[in-house]
Scaffold this motif. Structure first.
Motif, short mmCIF file in Angstrom:
data_model
loop_
_atom_site.label_atom_id
_atom_site.label_comp_id
_atom_site.label_asym_id
_atom_site.label_seq_id
_atom_site.Cartn_x
_atom_site.Cartn_y
_atom_site.Cartn_z
N PHE A 1 0.84 -1.20 0.00
CA PHE A 1 0.00 0.00 0.00
C PHE A 1 0.88 1.25 0.00
CE2 PHE A 1 -1.97 3.36 2.55
CZ PHE A 1 -3.07 3.64 1.77
N SER A 2 1.91 1.24 0.82
CA SER A 2 2.82 2.36 0.93
C SER A 2 3.55 2.60 -0.40
CB SER A 2 3.83 2.09 2.05
OG SER A 2 4.75 3.14 2.15
N ALA A 3 3.94 1.52 -1.06
CA ALA A 3 4.62 1.64 -2.36
C ALA A 3 3.71 2.30 -3.39
CB ALA A 3 5.08 0.27 -2.84
N ILE A 4 2.43 1.95 -3.37
CA ILE A 4 1.46 2.54 -4.29
C ILE A 4 1.27 4.03 -3.97
CG2 ILE A 4 -0.97 2.55 -5.03
CD1 ILE A 4 0.62 0.19 -6.16
N ALA A 5 1.11 4.35 -2.70
CA ALA A 5 0.93 5.75 -2.30
C ALA A 5 2.14 6.59 -2.69
CB ALA A 5 0.69 5.83 -0.79
N GLU A 6 3.33 6.03 -2.54
CA GLU A 6 4.56 6.73 -2.90
C GLU A 6 4.64 6.90 -4.42
OE1 GLU A 6 8.63 8.01 -1.58
OE2 GLU A 6 7.31 6.87 -0.29
N THR B 1 2.27 7.00 -6.65
CA THR B 1 1.28 7.94 -7.18
C THR B 1 1.48 9.36 -6.66
OG1 THR B 1 -0.28 7.43 -5.40
CG2 THR B 1 -0.47 6.14 -7.44
N GLY B 2 2.40 9.52 -5.70
CA GLY B 2 2.65 10.84 -5.14
C GLY B 2 1.61 11.26 -4.12
N THR B 3 0.79 10.31 -3.68
CA THR B 3 -0.26 10.59 -2.71
C THR B 3 0.34 10.99 -1.37
OG1 THR B 3 -1.68 8.98 -3.80
CG2 THR B 3 -2.30 9.63 -1.57
N TYR B 4 1.33 10.24 -0.93
CA TYR B 4 2.02 10.54 0.33
C TYR B 4 3.41 9.93 0.23
CZ TYR B 4 2.97 11.06 5.30
OH TYR B 4 3.52 11.42 6.50
N THR B 5 4.40 10.78 0.29
CA THR B 5 5.78 10.33 0.11
C THR B 5 6.62 10.62 1.35
OG1 THR B 5 6.57 12.45 -0.77
CG2 THR B 5 5.58 10.90 -2.36
N ALA B 6 7.82 10.09 1.34
CA ALA B 6 8.74 10.37 2.44
C ALA B 6 9.08 11.86 2.49
CB ALA B 6 10.01 9.54 2.28
N TRP B 7 9.10 12.50 1.31
CA TRP B 7 9.37 13.94 1.27
C TRP B 7 8.24 14.71 1.94
CZ3 TRP B 7 11.06 10.82 -2.77
CH2 TRP B 7 12.43 10.85 -3.01
N LEU C 1 16.13 15.26 11.96
CA LEU C 1 15.38 14.17 11.34
C LEU C 1 14.81 14.47 9.95
CD1 LEU C 1 14.94 11.28 12.11
CD2 LEU C 1 12.86 11.94 13.30
N PRO C 2 14.23 15.64 9.69
CA PRO C 2 13.71 15.88 8.34
C PRO C 2 14.78 15.74 7.24
CG PRO C 2 12.79 17.49 9.84
CD PRO C 2 13.86 16.73 10.60
N ASP C 3 15.96 16.28 7.46
CA ASP C 3 17.04 16.14 6.47
C ASP C 3 17.46 14.68 6.32
OD1 ASP C 3 17.11 18.81 5.78
OD2 ASP C 3 18.65 19.31 7.26
N ARG C 4 17.51 13.98 7.42
CA ARG C 4 17.87 12.56 7.38
C ARG C 4 16.84 11.75 6.59
NH1 ARG C 4 17.36 8.29 11.84
NH2 ARG C 4 18.69 6.65 11.06
N ILE C 5 15.57 12.06 6.81
CA ILE C 5 14.50 11.36 6.08
C ILE C 5 14.61 11.66 4.59
CG2 ILE C 5 11.99 11.32 5.71
CD1 ILE C 5 11.76 11.63 8.81
N SER D 1 16.43 5.56 -1.28
CA SER D 1 15.38 4.59 -1.55
C SER D 1 14.84 4.74 -2.97
CB SER D 1 14.24 4.78 -0.54
OG SER D 1 13.18 3.91 -0.80
N ALA D 2 14.66 5.98 -3.42
CA ALA D 2 14.17 6.22 -4.78
C ALA D 2 15.15 5.67 -5.81
CB ALA D 2 13.95 7.72 -5.00
N GLY D 3 16.44 5.82 -5.54
CA GLY D 3 17.46 5.27 -6.43
C GLY D 3 17.39 3.76 -6.51
N ARG D 4 17.21 3.11 -5.37
CA ARG D 4 17.09 1.65 -5.36
C ARG D 4 15.82 1.19 -6.06
NH1 ARG D 4 18.74 2.33 -0.02
NH2 ARG D 4 16.62 2.02 0.70
N LYS D 5 14.72 1.88 -5.80
CA LYS D 5 13.44 1.50 -6.40
C LYS D 5 13.48 1.64 -7.92
CE LYS D 5 10.65 2.57 -2.38
NZ LYS D 5 9.74 3.53 -1.76
#
Length: 112
Positions: free
Chosen positions: A29-34, A36-42, A77-81, A88-92
């Motif tokens: 579910f999280s992968a789909i949300a990411e 589609t840009g619905t909710y991302t780590a950014w 933490l925000p910069d670390r995230i 993660s985006a590079g790996r994906k």
């Protein structure tokens, strides 16, 4: 350090794991949300940064050493995230896409 575990990590529809060979519903579910840009780590990092500023966390004074350590950790933490999200985006991007059926949309397969 202890990590915060979001309640959604416990998400289970009683079918997903069985229908997908053991895949985790929240992870999919999280992968789909990411994707589609619905909710991302950014987004998560932006929300954290907003709240840290709104609550004026960096300028809190008179803290006990343990609280001061937590303050420093939280403010970084925000910069670390964001850095983790970039990695993660590079790996994906290098991973092959998979089709995964979701029972709660009548078995429709989505690419993750």
């Amino acid at each position: 350090r202890k990590q915060i575990v979001m309640p959604a990590h416990m998400m289970d529809d009683g079918e997903h794991e069985q229908n997908t060979g053991g895949r985790n519903l929240f992870a999919d579910f999280s992968a789909i949300a990411e994707k589609t840009g619905t909710y991302t780590a950014w987004d998560y990092a932006d929300i954290m940064e907003f709240l840290i500023k709104k609550w004026d966390v960096p300028s809190r004074k008179g803290l006990k050493p343990e609280a001061e350590e937590a303050q420093q950790y939280l403010c970084k933490l925000p910069d670390r995230i964001r850095k983790l999200a970039e990695r993660s985006a590079g790996r994906k991007a290098k991973q092959p896409k998979k089709s995964v059926p979701f029972s709660w949309i009548y078995g429709r397969e989505l690419q993750i």
